[in-house]
Design an enzyme around this catalytic site. Sequence first.
Site, short mmCIF file in Angstrom:
data_model
loop_
_atom_site.label_atom_id
_atom_site.label_comp_id
_atom_site.label_asym_id
_atom_site.label_seq_id
_atom_site.Cartn_x
_atom_site.Cartn_y
_atom_site.Cartn_z
N ASP A 158 0.87 -1.17 0.00
CA ASP A 158 0.00 0.00 0.00
C ASP A 158 0.91 1.23 0.00
O ASP A 158 2.13 1.12 -0.20
CB ASP A 158 -1.01 -0.05 1.15
CG ASP A 158 -0.40 0.19 2.52
OD1 ASP A 158 0.84 0.30 2.62
OD2 ASP A 158 -1.16 0.26 3.51
N HIS A 159 0.33 2.41 0.24
CA HIS A 159 1.12 3.65 0.19
C HIS A 159 2.22 3.66 1.25
O HIS A 159 3.28 4.25 1.04
CB HIS A 159 0.20 4.86 0.37
CG HIS A 159 -0.73 4.75 1.54
ND1 HIS A 159 -1.80 3.85 1.56
CD2 HIS A 159 -0.74 5.35 2.74
CE1 HIS A 159 -2.43 3.95 2.72
NE2 HIS A 159 -1.80 4.85 3.46
N CYS A 164 2.81 -3.31 4.13
CA CYS A 164 2.01 -2.15 4.53
C CYS A 164 2.70 -1.53 5.74
O CYS A 164 3.85 -1.85 6.03
CB CYS A 164 0.56 -2.54 4.81
SG CYS A 164 0.29 -3.65 6.19
N GLY A 165 2.02 -0.64 6.46
CA GLY A 165 2.66 0.02 7.59
C GLY A 165 3.17 -0.99 8.62
O GLY A 165 4.34 -0.99 8.99
N THR A 166 2.27 -1.86 9.07
CA THR A 166 2.64 -2.84 10.11
C THR A 166 2.84 -4.25 9.56
O THR A 166 3.37 -5.11 10.27
CB THR A 166 1.52 -2.94 11.15
OG1 THR A 166 0.31 -3.32 10.46
CG2 THR A 166 1.31 -1.63 11.88
N GLY A 167 2.35 -4.52 8.38
CA GLY A 167 2.34 -5.89 7.84
C GLY A 167 1.14 -6.68 8.32
O GLY A 167 0.91 -7.81 7.88
N GLY A 200 -2.45 -5.66 8.62
CA GLY A 200 -3.70 -5.58 7.86
C GLY A 200 -3.62 -6.41 6.59
O GLY A 200 -4.56 -7.13 6.23
N MET A 201 -2.48 -6.33 5.92
CA MET A 201 -2.27 -7.11 4.69
C MET A 201 -2.44 -8.60 5.01
O MET A 201 -3.04 -9.35 4.23
CB MET A 201 -0.85 -6.88 4.15
CG MET A 201 -0.65 -5.55 3.47
SD MET A 201 -1.49 -5.52 1.86
CE MET A 201 -0.61 -4.17 1.07
N HIS A 235 7.67 -24.66 9.23
CA HIS A 235 6.52 -25.31 9.87
C HIS A 235 5.19 -24.98 9.22
O HIS A 235 4.27 -25.78 9.26
CB HIS A 235 6.46 -24.92 11.36
CG HIS A 235 7.48 -25.63 12.19
ND1 HIS A 235 7.42 -25.68 13.56
CD2 HIS A 235 8.60 -26.31 11.82
CE1 HIS A 235 8.46 -26.38 14.02
NE2 HIS A 235 9.20 -26.76 12.98
N ARG A 267 5.20 -34.13 9.84
CA ARG A 267 4.05 -33.83 10.70
C ARG A 267 3.52 -32.42 10.44
O ARG A 267 2.34 -32.13 10.65
CB ARG A 267 4.41 -34.01 12.17
CG ARG A 267 5.43 -33.03 12.71
CD ARG A 267 5.80 -33.35 14.16
NE ARG A 267 6.63 -32.33 14.77
CZ ARG A 267 7.94 -32.23 14.59
NH1 ARG A 267 8.56 -33.09 13.81
NH2 ARG A 267 8.63 -31.27 15.18
N HIS A 268 4.39 -31.54 9.95
CA HIS A 268 3.94 -30.18 9.67
C HIS A 268 3.02 -30.15 8.45
O HIS A 268 2.09 -29.34 8.38
CB HIS A 268 5.14 -29.25 9.47
CG HIS A 268 6.05 -29.26 10.67
ND1 HIS A 268 5.66 -28.76 11.89
CD2 HIS A 268 7.29 -29.76 10.83
CE1 HIS A 268 6.64 -28.94 12.76
NE2 HIS A 268 7.64 -29.56 12.15
#
Length: 157
Positions: free
Chosen positions: A8-9, A65-68, A70-71, A98, A132-133
């Site tokens: 995003d921006h 994005c700003g924090t990662g 919301g995406m 994993h 198992r993963h």
Amino acid sequence: MRIALGTDHRGFEVREHVAALVRQFGHEVIDLGTFSPEGVDYPDIALAVGEKVRSGEVDRGILICGTGLGMCIAANKVQGVRATPCHNDLAAEMSRRHNDSNVLCLSADLLGERLIDRIIEIWLNTPFDGGRHADRVEKISQLERRLNEKAEGGPSP
Ligand code: RB5
């Protein structure tokens, strides 16, 4: 690999750097924007990248994005997407080993360029452990299929 990239921006400033880095590691970048610093809604970009992953047009995606966060929330609404927010080396490594992460979500605001580079390198180069993963990841896929069938009025679990 073919990697869809979306920001995003808030991720706009690092996007060219990230695209160049991914290409430098020998991958093809499918650039889904955003193409200007104008404000955009991160869910639109996340869903565009998620859809490319779902359809198999790309192997994996990277979202910034700003924090990662919301995406990540938005991308995980798309069937088959396993989006993981990674803020350090260990998360990048374990998200692949994993969780078989297929969409990497990064924070432009919280991570410096060097850390972003390292996270991307680890995430691109770390294989899934399987075993198992794989069984656990398959449980997530089964749940997703059941919920989608239910939403579409198909057979209940
Ligand atoms: C945009 O202002 C901001 O909310 C977005 O970049 C992201 O941080 C959302 O999770």
